[in-house]
Design a protein around this motif. Sequence first.
Motif, PDB file in Angstrom:
ATOM      1  N   GLN A 113       0.854  -1.196   0.000  1.00 45.26           N
ATOM      2  CA  GLN A 113       0.000   0.000   0.000  1.00 45.26           C
ATOM      3  C   GLN A 113       0.883   1.236   0.000  1.00 45.26           C
ATOM      4  O   GLN A 113       2.076   1.169   0.265  1.00 45.26           O
ATOM      5  CB  GLN A 113      -0.891   0.017   1.248  1.00 45.26           C
ATOM      6  N   ARG A 114       0.229   2.395  -0.266  1.00 48.95           N
ATOM      7  CA  ARG A 114       0.985   3.643  -0.287  1.00 48.95           C
ATOM      8  C   ARG A 114       1.202   4.208   1.106  1.00 48.95           C
ATOM      9  O   ARG A 114       2.102   5.009   1.318  1.00 48.95           O
ATOM     10  CB  ARG A 114       0.254   4.679  -1.134  1.00 48.95           C
ATOM     11  N   GLY A 115       0.374   3.824   2.063  1.00 49.88           N
ATOM     12  CA  GLY A 115       0.506   4.341   3.419  1.00 49.88           C
ATOM     13  C   GLY A 115      -0.188   3.415   4.388  1.00 49.88           C
ATOM     14  O   GLY A 115      -0.451   2.254   4.071  1.00 49.88           O
ATOM     15  N   ALA A 116      -0.535   3.940   5.562  1.00 47.60           N
ATOM     16  CA  ALA A 116      -1.187   3.114   6.563  1.00 47.60           C
ATOM     17  C   ALA A 116      -2.589   2.714   6.115  1.00 47.60           C
ATOM     18  O   ALA A 116      -2.984   1.562   6.222  1.00 47.60           O
ATOM     19  CB  ALA A 116      -1.252   3.873   7.879  1.00 47.60           C
ATOM     20  N   ARG A 117      -3.335   3.683   5.586  1.00 49.16           N
ATOM     21  CA  ARG A 117      -4.706   3.408   5.136  1.00 49.16           C
ATOM     22  C   ARG A 117      -4.877   3.617   3.630  1.00 49.16           C
ATOM     23  O   ARG A 117      -5.783   3.078   3.020  1.00 49.16           O
ATOM     24  CB  ARG A 117      -5.683   4.344   5.859  1.00 49.16           C
ATOM     25  N   ARG A 118      -4.016   4.441   3.057  1.00 50.21           N
ATOM     26  CA  ARG A 118      -4.126   4.817   1.649  1.00 50.21           C
ATOM     27  C   ARG A 118      -3.818   3.623   0.764  1.00 50.21           C
ATOM     28  O   ARG A 118      -2.805   2.941   0.932  1.00 50.21           O
ATOM     29  CB  ARG A 118      -3.141   5.950   1.351  1.00 50.21           C
TER      30      ARG A 118
END
Length: 125
Positions: A113-118
């Motif tokens: 993923q691109r981030g924690a939630r993104r």
Amino acid sequence: MCGVGRRKSSVARVRIKPGTGKLIINRKELKEYFPLLKDQNQVLAPLKATEADSRFDVVINVKGGGTTGQAGAALLGIARALSNFDESLERPLRELNLMTRDGRMKERKKPGQRGARRRFQFSKR
């Protein structure tokens, strides 16, 4: 007496001893280390709650995180040190919620993923 406070990724080691009310953070004065008034008030909150702001000298060593996290860590460290020094001070500190650790931490980045939630952008075709 000693106390350790943590918030986010900040850790504050606090030492208090009877004195005149000096407050040193990383070898600097409070107003020099925390220029924002909200951070200064946060650090002084446990001392004001127990009316001990002129009875103790406080030395704080703080590392990690940003200014707000460091101020929160210092608050908890001072509250714990005061509680260790005198058990009768714990009740007023608990009533103002100054003995509670703020457990919110930055969420970790997940693999793929691109981030924690993104997430990456979905493409139907």
